[in-house]
Scaffold this motif. Structure first.
Motif, PDB file in Angstrom:
ATOM      1  N   ALA A   7       0.792  -1.225   0.000  1.00  0.00           N
ATOM      2  CA  ALA A   7       0.000   0.000   0.000  1.00  0.00           C
ATOM      3  C   ALA A   7       0.825   1.275   0.000  1.00  0.00           C
ATOM      4  N   GLU A   8       2.172   1.173  -0.007  1.00  0.00           N
ATOM      5  CA  GLU A   8       2.961   2.391  -0.141  1.00  0.00           C
ATOM      6  C   GLU A   8       2.648   3.076  -1.460  1.00  0.00           C
ATOM      7  N   GLU A   9       2.312   2.267  -2.440  1.00  0.00           N
ATOM      8  CA  GLU A   9       1.901   2.864  -3.707  1.00  0.00           C
ATOM      9  C   GLU A   9       0.449   3.292  -3.584  1.00  0.00           C
ATOM     10  N   ARG A  10       0.218   4.577  -3.823  1.00  0.00           N
ATOM     11  CA  ARG A  10      -1.135   5.100  -3.632  1.00  0.00           C
ATOM     12  C   ARG A  10      -2.155   4.405  -4.523  1.00  0.00           C
ATOM     13  N   SER A  11      -1.727   4.083  -5.746  1.00  0.00           N
ATOM     14  CA  SER A  11      -2.678   3.511  -6.691  1.00  0.00           C
ATOM     15  C   SER A  11      -3.198   2.166  -6.179  1.00  0.00           C
ATOM     16  N   ILE A  12      -2.336   1.433  -5.473  1.00  0.00           N
ATOM     17  CA  ILE A  12      -2.762   0.130  -4.973  1.00  0.00           C
ATOM     18  C   ILE A  12      -3.809   0.297  -3.879  1.00  0.00           C
ATOM     19  N   LEU A  13      -3.583   1.273  -3.003  1.00  0.00           N
ATOM     20  CA  LEU A  13      -4.568   1.520  -1.955  1.00  0.00           C
ATOM     21  C   LEU A  13      -5.908   1.904  -2.568  1.00  0.00           C
TER      22      LEU A  13
ATOM     23  N   PHE B  62     -18.567 -11.996 -13.701  1.00  0.00           N
ATOM     24  CA  PHE B  62     -19.268 -12.043 -14.990  1.00  0.00           C
ATOM     25  C   PHE B  62     -19.353 -10.633 -15.554  1.00  0.00           C
ATOM     26  N   ILE B  63     -19.154 -10.514 -16.862  1.00  0.00           N
ATOM     27  CA  ILE B  63     -19.349  -9.224 -17.513  1.00  0.00           C
ATOM     28  C   ILE B  63     -20.831  -8.918 -17.496  1.00  0.00           C
ATOM     29  N   PRO B  64     -21.318  -7.745 -17.182  1.00  0.00           N
ATOM     30  CA  PRO B  64     -20.594  -6.487 -16.966  1.00  0.00           C
ATOM     31  C   PRO B  64     -20.299  -6.181 -15.493  1.00  0.00           C
ATOM     32  N   LEU B  65     -20.239  -7.192 -14.646  1.00  0.00           N
ATOM     33  CA  LEU B  65     -20.017  -6.904 -13.229  1.00  0.00           C
ATOM     34  C   LEU B  65     -18.571  -7.194 -12.837  1.00  0.00           C
ATOM     35  N   HIS B  66     -17.695  -7.206 -13.811  1.00  0.00           N
ATOM     36  CA  HIS B  66     -16.333  -7.692 -13.592  1.00  0.00           C
ATOM     37  C   HIS B  66     -15.357  -6.592 -13.229  1.00  0.00           C
ATOM     38  N   THR B  67     -15.817  -5.339 -13.143  1.00  0.00           N
ATOM     39  CA  THR B  67     -14.878  -4.212 -13.212  1.00  0.00           C
ATOM     40  C   THR B  67     -13.810  -4.218 -12.124  1.00  0.00           C
ATOM     41  N   TRP B  68     -14.059  -4.881 -11.000  1.00  0.00           N
ATOM     42  CA  TRP B  68     -13.031  -4.902  -9.942  1.00  0.00           C
ATOM     43  C   TRP B  68     -11.867  -5.795 -10.317  1.00  0.00           C
ATOM     44  N   LEU B  69     -12.173  -6.809 -11.150  1.00  0.00           N
ATOM     45  CA  LEU B  69     -11.221  -7.900 -11.354  1.00  0.00           C
ATOM     46  C   LEU B  69      -9.908  -7.470 -12.015  1.00  0.00           C
ATOM     47  N   PRO B  70      -9.976  -6.770 -13.169  1.00  0.00           N
ATOM     48  CA  PRO B  70      -8.713  -6.420 -13.828  1.00  0.00           C
ATOM     49  C   PRO B  70      -7.919  -5.377 -13.059  1.00  0.00           C
ATOM     50  N   GLU B  71      -8.517  -4.746 -12.043  1.00  0.00           N
ATOM     51  CA  GLU B  71      -7.761  -3.789 -11.238  1.00  0.00           C
ATOM     52  C   GLU B  71      -7.113  -4.482 -10.047  1.00  0.00           C
ATOM     53  N   ALA B  72      -7.905  -5.323  -9.368  1.00  0.00           N
ATOM     54  CA  ALA B  72      -7.441  -5.892  -8.103  1.00  0.00           C
ATOM     55  C   ALA B  72      -6.348  -6.939  -8.317  1.00  0.00           C
ATOM     56  N   HIS B  73      -6.473  -7.764  -9.359  1.00  0.00           N
ATOM     57  CA  HIS B  73      -5.484  -8.827  -9.538  1.00  0.00           C
ATOM     58  C   HIS B  73      -4.069  -8.316  -9.787  1.00  0.00           C
ATOM     59  N   PRO B  74      -3.879  -7.313 -10.662  1.00  0.00           N
ATOM     60  CA  PRO B  74      -2.508  -6.824 -10.840  1.00  0.00           C
ATOM     61  C   PRO B  74      -1.967  -6.152  -9.583  1.00  0.00           C
ATOM     62  N   ALA B  75      -2.851  -5.544  -8.780  1.00  0.00           N
ATOM     63  CA  ALA B  75      -2.382  -4.815  -7.609  1.00  0.00           C
ATOM     64  C   ALA B  75      -1.891  -5.756  -6.527  1.00  0.00           C
ATOM     65  N   ALA B  76      -2.524  -6.921  -6.409  1.00  0.00           N
ATOM     66  CA  ALA B  76      -2.200  -7.835  -5.318  1.00  0.00           C
ATOM     67  C   ALA B  76      -0.864  -8.515  -5.560  1.00  0.00           C
TER      68      ALA B  76
ATOM     69  N   THR C 225      -7.022   1.139  -5.551  1.00  0.00           N
ATOM     70  CA  THR C 225      -7.618  -0.053  -6.144  1.00  0.00           C
ATOM     71  C   THR C 225      -8.280  -0.915  -5.083  1.00  0.00           C
ATOM     72  N   GLY C 226      -7.565  -1.058  -3.941  1.00  0.00           N
ATOM     73  CA  GLY C 226      -8.095  -1.883  -2.861  1.00  0.00           C
ATOM     74  C   GLY C 226      -9.421  -1.357  -2.368  1.00  0.00           C
ATOM     75  N   ILE C 227      -9.509  -0.045  -2.197  1.00  0.00           N
ATOM     76  CA  ILE C 227     -10.748   0.519  -1.673  1.00  0.00           C
ATOM     77  C   ILE C 227     -11.879   0.361  -2.686  1.00  0.00           C
ATOM     78  N   SER C 228     -11.534   0.566  -3.955  1.00  0.00           N
ATOM     79  CA  SER C 228     -12.550   0.385  -4.994  1.00  0.00           C
ATOM     80  C   SER C 228     -13.042  -1.068  -4.993  1.00  0.00           C
ATOM     81  N   TYR C 229     -12.110  -1.992  -4.754  1.00  0.00           N
ATOM     82  CA  TYR C 229     -12.462  -3.410  -4.665  1.00  0.00           C
ATOM     83  C   TYR C 229     -13.420  -3.653  -3.513  1.00  0.00           C
ATOM     84  N   LEU C 230     -13.085  -3.064  -2.365  1.00  0.00           N
ATOM     85  CA  LEU C 230     -13.904  -3.263  -1.173  1.00  0.00           C
ATOM     86  C   LEU C 230     -15.329  -2.761  -1.410  1.00  0.00           C
ATOM     87  N   ILE C 231     -15.432  -1.588  -2.070  1.00  0.00           N
ATOM     88  CA  ILE C 231     -16.761  -1.023  -2.317  1.00  0.00           C
ATOM     89  C   ILE C 231     -17.570  -1.944  -3.224  1.00  0.00           C
TER      90      ILE C 231
END
Lengths: 303, 664
Positions: free
Chosen positions: B155-161, B223-237, B163-169
């Motif tokens: 989480a030192e990288e702001r973008s990862i934090l 499932f598309i179109p509910l997938h939007t968290w997936l391509p963000e969260a996986h690279p961040a983790a 992404t994480g919050i967007s994932y949580l929401i």
């Protein structure tokens, strides 16, 4: 077993017939019928040069591709004999085996690090992807028509279902298989194996760096693949119940006919512009859709 | 009794992670994990091998009506095994992957990480074992939270934090739907549990409640179109976490959907068709978007969407089979879907782990900067290649078996299908074959550009193979992939058994396992293939030994000064494809044209970028609109106290007037 042997035998002269047809059509004296075989013998005698960029993938790819083609041959029936390994849905394995061979050809081209070969790889990947649906729709049509899902049973039942319209599928099937074979074997109108510029090649440019033994394997694979598709076409034309000796004769006639069709197409037709190819290939799927619709009408599903 | 005590002990021991000294933290967690994996796997084996209908393990006081009770049926047992395999391999891999972080992060960070990892695993196990609605929602929430903490490890990288919050929401939006669905069930039946679903479904319309559950679970599954968290969260983790999340956590959504489907009694056909259509769109769109990605892990994330689509296709076909009383389609559809759950958990985690190894060795995930890694990291390359072949569904690997089952379900039911159905089935055949072709396109690109050719940057040039500790655990995954691929009847039989018992199929021919004969043939073919290949290679070696073998540069068509920058890149590989797929992908290019008066063109740059059209329409646009609205309202925020008093006064006046007129 007979089917397997016949395909191997046919592979001996099919590429030669294509060459002869082309040279006669263009008024050249041309090479002899067995020139392709002699080429292979020459290649087997030669040594090999490997690029320093390449590695393991480049070395094993031709063998993998040839192995997939040999395995695919085991799935095709001949006359009333079943294939060597028939089972329900064997055509799925058939398509995926050939795809495995493609996969390795493509990554082997990328292994050389050459931009020309990368270009060929990209094109080959795209076109073989686009042709996949056409094959599956056609096989779905046959599966629906006969009620079976194995090459061996489909072709066995093809002419005995008592349907008067069987010729329609036969003709559409033959047409589509010829076209699919052209795409899969990288021939005109999609690709021209005799083109003189790397930029306009697809398959040939991918194997630019091969020499000697590996190149021979690639050629053997190509010839077998021709005979493989010829055998598919044969199964659609000749009813399985006929006398087996007559069938053997007809088999070679059909293979020769197939080779002549390819030769004539290549003599009198130019290659498509590269960006027209996707449309051309997708048209095959559309034709297969039509065949499927026809069968819906004939089986009274679509009034 | 013993079982529940052991499980509780593991739950509580997990807290000790915080108090163990840093040196032994990893070993302690691993030991705990191994014990738990052994324990729960034993339960599932007992379930799958035995004849019991259910195994009940009450936690806490075993009184009647106790909420915290673990119930294992065949479906749960299957998912427990899937979870356990990937989680244990992931953790073994994590040791090497986390080693470089040991210096930069303090002990507490690692404690939190291990603790979250343990609880992600425990919560997934409990998700599949809990039937009661409330406890299910609690563990579902724990799963979201623990994975959130795992994602923000860096989480030192702001973008990862961010992404994480967007994932949580997004996870909580999904949870909201599930909660509402459970509340509806409770309102009519008085019980908030999966067991009460049957009662609800028998008296009400099935479709609306199913849709609520489906949306909730589909967000998790991606499932598309509910997938939007997936391509963000996986690279961040971190990679072992992406492997576990993509390999098994998104399957919890599939589990939830299956659990609801099991209870449904009407509207089966329309449900099946909805699942099928959504899945096919996910499958085709997922892989189409994967092809244009430059970030290796993002590419894999989009492939997860594709594979969820394949799983969904199987499930949808199974539902259609149930609706039409076609046991063959039911069996093959569900079995194909379930087996693909297992298969995908294997090869996708494998791919993510190796993407992680590549990242560790080169510090970049950008495909365009890689290349030539096969020479530098041969083991990683071969592992990645295995995963690629398996994910493309090529024989003799495991992906082929599950795709074959789904294909067979479709082809077998074609001849007896009605007009409407034959068109649907043909559509799915086209979809699945297209997915297969596109996957091959994508993975020839991913493997070819990353591992083959010449290195495209210094980072790739100086890459070194990762430690043995990271390679060896993955061999377990590879072994399983090969076992399923080459000896499929062994694995498919139990899966058939699960489907037969779960969906009460009573066709004697199917139960007797007639279909597995086909799989034996495939296994024989796999053996023949390996034999032919080995023979060819051995002969090749023998043949080349007696010939002159030379080394030389790659043929450059007469040009001898080529550099590695002239190689085909990922972008150029996908150029042709991009041309066709333009309407869907909306790729944009940024470059300034060379003008006529420019005799000596100056240096210029070229950027191509492809947007996720669904993310743009469903998340970005509404959010922008909302933010714009709020900005306009913010005019009222003047900062002058008089204005605020005025607002209060206006409000009171309004209330007064409205009540005077009897409106409120």
């Amino acid at each position: 077993m007979a089917g397997f042997v016949l395909i191997v035998v046919a592979a001996f002269f099919v590429p030669g017939i294509i060459l002869r047809t082309k040279s006669i059509a263009s008024g050249r004296k041309g090479p002899g019928l067995f020139q392709p075989l002699k080429d292979i013998i020459v290649l087997l005698k030669k040594g090999s040069v490997f690029s320093t960029t390449t590695g393991l993938i480049f070395q094993i790819a031709p063998a993998v591709t040839l192995a997939t083609i040999i395995c695919a041959m085991l799935l095709l029936p001949f006359a009333e004999q079943k294939a060597m390994l028939p089972f329900e849905g064997d055509f799925v394995l058939f398509a995926y085996l050939l795809a495995l061979g493609k996969f390795f050809t493509i990554i082997a081209a990328l292994d050389t690090g050459s931009s020309f070969e990368g270009m060929g790889a990209s094109r080959e990947a795209l076109f073989s992807m686009l042709v996949e649906p056409a094959f599956f729709i056609l096989l779905a049509t046959f599966a629906m028509f006969t009620g079976y899902t194995s090459f061996s049973v489909i072709f066995n039942q093809f002419f005995v279902t008592g349907n008067d319209y069987v010729m329609i599928y036969s003709i559409i099937g033959v047409y589509l298989f010829i076209q699919i074979a052209m795409v899969e074997n990288s021939r005109i109108p999609v690709d021209d194996p005799k083109t003189h510029l790397e930029l306009t090649m697809i398959h040939e440019v991918m194997i630019l760096d091969y020499s000697g033994f590996d190149k021979a394997l690639i050629h053997i694979g190509t010839y077998l693949k021709f005979a493989l598709y010829g055998s598919l076409i044969y199964n659609l034309i000749v009813p399985a119940g006929w006398n087996i000796f007559l069938q053997a004769g007809l088999f070679f006639t059909v293979q020769a006919f197939f080779a002549i069709v390819i030769g004539l197409t290549e003599s009198f037709r130019a290659r498509n512009k590269m960006n027209k190819n996707p449309k051309f290939i997708l048209t095959l799927s559309a034709i297969a859709w039509i065949a499927f619709t026809v069968i819906l009408i004939l089986t009274d599903k679509l009034a | 009794m013993l079982n529940s005590v052991l499980f509780l002990v593991i739950l509580f021991l997990s807290l000790l992670v915080f108090f163990i000294p840093g040196k032994f933290k990893y070993h302690f967690t691993l030991a705990l994990l191994a014990c738990g994996v052994l324990l729960t796997s034993m339960w599932s084996v007992r379930m799958l091998a035995g004849t019991e209908q259910l195994i009940e393990i009450p936690l806490f006081v075993p009184t009647a009506g106790s909420a915290f009770i673990l119930i294992i049926d065949r479906l749960a047992a299957f998912f427990i095994i899937v979870v356990n395999i990937t989680v244990i391999v992931g953790f073994l891999y994590a040791r090497g992957y986390l080693a470089p972080y040991m210096k930069s992060k303090n002990s507490l960070r690692f404690s939190i990480h291990y603790f979250s990892y343990l609880w992600l695993w425990l919560s997934m196990l409990m998700v599949v074992m809990m039937r009661d609605g409330l406890s299910f929602l609690i563990v579902w929430e724990i799963m979201a939270l623990s994975s959130f903490f795992l994602v923000i490890f860096d989480a030192e990288e702001r973008s990862i934090l961010k992404t994480g919050i967007s994932y949580l929401i997004q996870m909580h939006v999904g949870m909201l739907f599930i909660l509402i669905a459970f509340l509806i069930v409770e309102k009519t039946t008085g019980r908030m549990s999966f067991d009460a679903l049957g009662e609800y479904f028998s008296g009400h319309r099935n479709l609306p409640l199913f849709l609520l559950f489906f949306i909730g679970f589909a967000i998790k599954a991606g499932f598309i179109p509910l997938h939007t968290w997936l391509p963000e969260a996986h690279p961040a983790a971190p990679s072992h976490v992406s492997g576990v999340m993509s390999g098994v956590m998104i399957k919890m959504g599939i589990y939830g959907i299956l659990r609801v489907l099991m209870a449904m009694q009407s509207d089966l056909l329309v449900t099946g068709i909805i699942i099928l259509v959504v899945s096919l769109i996910s499958g085709v769109m997922g892989v189409m978007m994967a092809i244009v990605q430059h970030d290796l892990k993002r590419l894999l994330a989009y492939h997860s969407i594709e594979n969820i689509g394949i799983i969904g296709t199987g499930i949808g076909l199974g539902m259609i089979g149930l609706a039409q009383n076609n046991p063959a389609l039911t069996l093959l559809g569900f079995a194909g879907g379930l087996l693909h759950v297992l298969n995908h958990s294997l090869f996708k985690s494998l791919l993510f782990f190796n993407a992680g190894s590549v990242y560790q060795a080169t510090h970049t995930r950008n495909i365009e900067q890689l290349g030539g890694l096969m020479k530098r990291m041969p083991y990683t390359a071969i592992l990645f290649l295995t995963g690629s072949l398996a994910i493309c569904g090529l024989p003799p690997f495991n992906g082929f078996i599950s795709e074959y089952l789904i294909y067979m379900g479709m082809f077998n039911s074609l001849s007896g299908a009605t007009l409407y159905n034959s068109i649907i089935i043909l559509g799915s055949i086209v979809g699945l074959s297209l997915i297969g072709g596109l996957a091959i396109f994508c993975f020839t690109k991913a493997f070819g550009i990353v591992f083959l050719g010449e290195p495209r940057s210094d980072k790739a040039n100086h890459a070194e193979e990762v430690t043995r500790g990271m390679i060896i655990p993955q061999l377990l995954t590879v072994a399983l992939i090969l076992v399923i691929g080459l000896a499929s009847p062994l694995i498919v039989k139990p899966v058939f058994d699960i489907v037969v018992k779960t969906f009460a199929i009573n066709d004697p021919v199917l139960i007797s396992g007639a279909f597995t004969a086909n799989l034996s043939q495939i296994s024989i073919m796999g053996g023949v293939f390996v034999l032919v290949l080995v023979t060819l290679l051995v002969y090749r070696k023998y043949h080349l030994r007696r010939r002159l073998v030379e080394k030389g540069p790659t043929w450059g068509c007469g040009y001898t000064a080529g550099t590695s920058r002239q190689q085909y890149t990922a972008t150029s590989f996908a150029y042709n494809y991009n041309h066709i797929a333009k309407p869907v992908l909306q790729t944009t290019k940024e470059m300034d044209e060379i003008k006529e008066e420019e005799i000596f063109p100056r240096e210029r740059s070229f950027i191509s970028h492809s947007e996720d059209i669904f993310k743009k329409l469903l998340i970005d646009r509404p959010l922008d609109w909302f933010a714009g609205l709020l900005k306009r309202i913010a005019v009222m925020q003047t900062g002058q106290i008089q204005h605020y008093i005025l607002y209060a006064f206006v409000f009171m006046l309004l209330v007064f007037l409205l009540s005077l007129l009897n409106i409120i």
